[in-house]
Design a protein around this motif. Structure first.
Motif, PDB file in Angstrom:
ATOM      1  N   PHE A   1      -6.851  48.383 -46.750  1.00 11.11           N
ATOM      2  CA  PHE A   1      -8.307  48.301 -46.746  1.00 11.11           C
ATOM      3  C   PHE A   1      -8.830  49.283 -47.778  1.00 11.11           C
ATOM      4  CE2 PHE A   1     -12.315  50.240 -45.102  1.00 11.11           C
ATOM      5  CZ  PHE A   1     -13.139  49.134 -45.284  1.00 11.11           C
TER       6      PHE A   1
ATOM      7  N   VAL B   1     -17.975  49.006 -38.964  1.00 11.14           N
ATOM      8  CA  VAL B   1     -16.798  49.298 -39.791  1.00 11.14           C
ATOM      9  C   VAL B   1     -16.073  50.531 -39.253  1.00 11.14           C
ATOM     10  CG1 VAL B   1     -15.960  49.963 -42.079  1.00 11.14           C
ATOM     11  CG2 VAL B   1     -17.760  48.239 -41.868  1.00 11.14           C
TER      12      VAL B   1
ATOM     13  N   TRP C   1     -14.371  49.673 -35.803  1.00  7.99           N
ATOM     14  CA  TRP C   1     -13.250  48.738 -35.918  1.00  7.99           C
ATOM     15  C   TRP C   1     -12.073  49.384 -36.649  1.00  7.99           C
ATOM     16  CZ3 TRP C   1     -16.548  43.998 -37.918  1.00  7.99           C
ATOM     17  CH2 TRP C   1     -17.459  43.645 -36.908  1.00  7.99           C
ATOM     18  N   ASN C   2     -12.366  50.186 -37.658  1.00  8.08           N
ATOM     19  CA  ASN C   2     -11.299  50.899 -38.355  1.00  8.08           C
ATOM     20  C   ASN C   2     -10.596  51.854 -37.400  1.00  8.08           C
ATOM     21  OD1 ASN C   2      -9.784  51.390 -40.683  1.00  8.08           O
ATOM     22  ND2 ASN C   2     -11.073  53.087 -41.315  1.00  8.08           N
ATOM     23  N   ASN C   3     -11.379  52.528 -36.574  1.00 14.48           N
ATOM     24  CA  ASN C   3     -10.809  53.408 -35.565  1.00 14.48           C
ATOM     25  C   ASN C   3      -9.911  52.631 -34.600  1.00 14.48           C
ATOM     26  OD1 ASN C   3     -11.240  54.500 -32.542  1.00 14.48           O
ATOM     27  ND2 ASN C   3     -11.203  56.241 -33.947  1.00 14.48           N
TER      28      ASN C   3
ATOM     29  N   TRP D   1      -6.490  51.959 -36.298  1.00 13.66           N
ATOM     30  CA  TRP D   1      -5.617  53.121 -36.401  1.00 13.66           C
ATOM     31  C   TRP D   1      -5.155  53.625 -35.038  1.00 13.66           C
ATOM     32  CZ3 TRP D   1      -3.228  54.712 -40.623  1.00 13.66           C
ATOM     33  CH2 TRP D   1      -3.753  54.378 -41.865  1.00 13.66           C
TER      34      TRP D   1
ATOM     35  N   THR E   1      -9.500  43.577 -40.128  1.00 11.59           N
ATOM     36  CA  THR E   1      -9.715  44.103 -41.478  1.00 11.59           C
ATOM     37  C   THR E   1     -10.593  43.160 -42.295  1.00 11.59           C
ATOM     38  OG1 THR E   1      -7.557  45.203 -41.410  1.00 11.59           O
ATOM     39  CG2 THR E   1      -8.570  44.916 -43.570  1.00 11.59           C
TER      40      THR E   1
ATOM     41  N   MET F   1     -14.007  43.756 -41.299  1.00 19.99           N
ATOM     42  CA  MET F   1     -14.509  44.986 -41.901  1.00 19.99           C
ATOM     43  C   MET F   1     -14.979  44.758 -43.329  1.00 19.99           C
ATOM     44  SD  MET F   1     -11.602  47.573 -40.403  1.00 19.99           S
ATOM     45  CE  MET F   1     -11.801  48.734 -41.758  1.00 19.99           C
TER      46      MET F   1
ATOM     47  N   HIS G   1     -11.642  56.459 -42.990  1.00 23.58           N
ATOM     48  CA  HIS G   1     -10.384  55.750 -43.245  1.00 23.58           C
ATOM     49  C   HIS G   1      -9.290  56.736 -43.655  1.00 23.58           C
ATOM     50  CE1 HIS G   1      -7.897  52.286 -44.099  1.00 23.58           C
ATOM     51  NE2 HIS G   1      -7.663  52.727 -45.322  1.00 23.58           N
TER      52      HIS G   1
END
Length: 481
Positions: free
Chosen positions: A123, A376, A379-381, A384, A418, A421, A467
């Motif tokens: 990403f 974003v 969702w990124n959290n 990971w 992703t 995102m 990120h």
């Protein structure tokens, strides 16, 4: 066969539902926006190396080994882990341990294997990662604040883990790269406080529900005690809480208690309650400092956001530990409220010493920018943190929910998230364009335009720094005993 998930940009704010048609009509414009996909690899690697090199080593007293969810673990190592658990299960069977225990062990093995096989998709954020040059100096002050507020409240292991392994100051330095040193320490302290609050709620199985609700009550009292007669705060609290009171029978007088205490205690200039919870006491310090620096209009807005965010975070964690498994669409809306990202975005005004009136802050393009950014970040959290949460048996995660709804693998679900995102980043770009048009149409002042520019750049830096931070933080790693 699972029905394919068709992702459509969503606008969840009820006040903005009427704008959905407008947003969809602009779909062609959104599609023509060209993401700045030129490679940031060189600059990102340089920043990555700098970030990684400065991280403090894990405490020598740590008894657990940490395995990165994205590290390239050799296949024979994975097989060894798998075989070890298989031997344990066979041994248990021979010792007469029931099939239920064996099945449970097998499930744990499968979850750990899936976590180790999980790959975080590529990403590329819209802007490259940058670090605030005054970070280390600001962190010295922030650490003193942390020691004063949390060292006696947290175990030595948890304190070391948060402030010397997770290192929230690196996140603050990346998300606020242009903040002056004189206010960067506040950002570090506030983000650290959000982590402490989030951790307490996530570890709610170690606390009684009454203790958690008491912390919520204390924080809400701190917010309202600054403006005890402010009806808008009272109305907002009712709106945030009243829909959920049915879940907790003993909290039906929750709001009444808060209003009573807030109107009978004096917040400013003294310790208003010696029995206040440590988390609420730390927030009291931050809250007093913030409202002393900013106009009342901003303070009330920030207070309302905090009222909603801290309660939604508590409720989300409570549901998590009671096996609540929402639909994807429901989860997305709830995650936006409970992720604690919005307060940190709105903090941009305080850190840059700028101010937007409510009329501009609540404008449709500004809310689109904030909603898309929060999505974003959350969702990124989820991507990971997924391996660690999978091992822990926590399934309230967008990757898991999409995997379940689509009937696909976890890695495929992560790729879908992703892609979502990327679409949200396009929405951020579109909202930024609309905000600039809004400035022209409404003839905003130079000061207001500057504040909006800080918001736009701040949202972009939040995405890139978050990120980067997740790729390095121990909070995003699989921990095995």
């Amino acid at each position: 066969m699972a029905v394919p998930l068709h992702w459509t940009p969503m606008i969840s704010n009820d006040a903005h539902i009427n704008g959905l048609a407008v947003c969809m009509r602009r779909r062609n414009l959104l599609q023509t926006l060209e993401l700045r996909n030129s490679s940031y690899r060189a600059s990102q690697l340089k920043a990555f190396s700098r970030f990684n090199g400065k991280r403090a080593a894990p405490s020598s007293s740590a008894s657990s080994s940490v395995i990165s969810a994205t590290s390239n673990i050799p296949a024979h190592c994975l097989q060894t882990i798998h075989d070890t658990h298989m031997v344990d299960n066979i041994s248990n069977s021979r010792l007469g341990i029931g099939h239920t225990q064996t099945d449970h062990n097998m499930k744990e093995v499968q979850q750990q294997q899936a976590a180790l096989d999980f790959v975080v998709p590529d990403f590329t954020p819209l802007v490259p990662y940058r670090m605030n040059p005054g970070l280390e100096e600001a962190n010295k002050k922030a650490l003193k604040w942390a020691v004063h507020n949390f060292e006696s409240f947290m175990s030595a292991e948890n304190f070391q883990n948060l402030f010397y392994r997770v290192n929230p100051h690196y996140l603050a330095g990346g998300v606020y790269p242009d903040a002056p040193i004189s206010r960067l320490d506040f950002a570090i302290e506030f983000l650290a406080w959000l982590y402490v609050l989030d951790d307490q709620n996530l570890l709610s199985q170690k606390c009684s529900l009454e203790e958690l609700v008491q912390t919520q009550l204390d924080i809400q009292v701190v917010i309202m005690a600054a403006y005890p007669q402010e009806k808008s705060l009272q109305d907002n609290l009712v709106k945030c809480v009243s829909k959920e009171l049915g879940h907790f029978e003993f909290t039906k007088d929750f709001i009444e208690k808060i209003v009573t205490r807030a109107t009978t205690k004096h917040l400013l200039g003294s310790e208003y309650d010696e029995h206040i919870s440590p988390i609420a006491s730390a927030f009291q310090n931050l809250w007093i400092r913030a409202i002393s620096l900013m106009p009342k209009e901003w303070s009330l807005r920030f207070g309302k956001i905090m009222q909603q965010s801290v309660f939604a975070n508590f409720l989300g964690s409570h549901n998590l530990h009671h096996d609540t498994c929402p639909s994807v669409s429901t989860y997305i809306l709830e995650r936006r409220k409970s992720g604690l990202a919005l307060p940190a975005l709105v903090l941009q005004e305080l850190l840059q010493d700028v101010f937007l009136p409510d009329s501009i802050y609540h404008s449709l393009p500004m809310q689109r920018l904030l909603d898309a950014t929060v999505d974003v970040l959350c969702w990124n959290n989820d991507i990971w943190s997924f391996p660690k949460e999978l091992v822990a048996g926590e399934m309230a995660n967008l990757v898991f929910l999409i995997s379940k709804e689509e009937g696909c693998s976890y890695n495929k679900a992560a790729k879908i998230v992703t892609e979502m995102m990327v679409d949200k980043c396009k929405e951020m770009q579109l909202a930024a364009i609309e905000l600039k048009e809004y400035c022209k149409i409404h003839e905003l002042t130079t000061t207001q335009k500057t504040a909006i520019e800080h918001y736009i750049s701040g949202c972009n830096h939040w995405v890139s720094a978050s990120h980067m931070f997740h790729s390095q933080s121990s909070r995003s790693q699989v921990v095995r005993a």
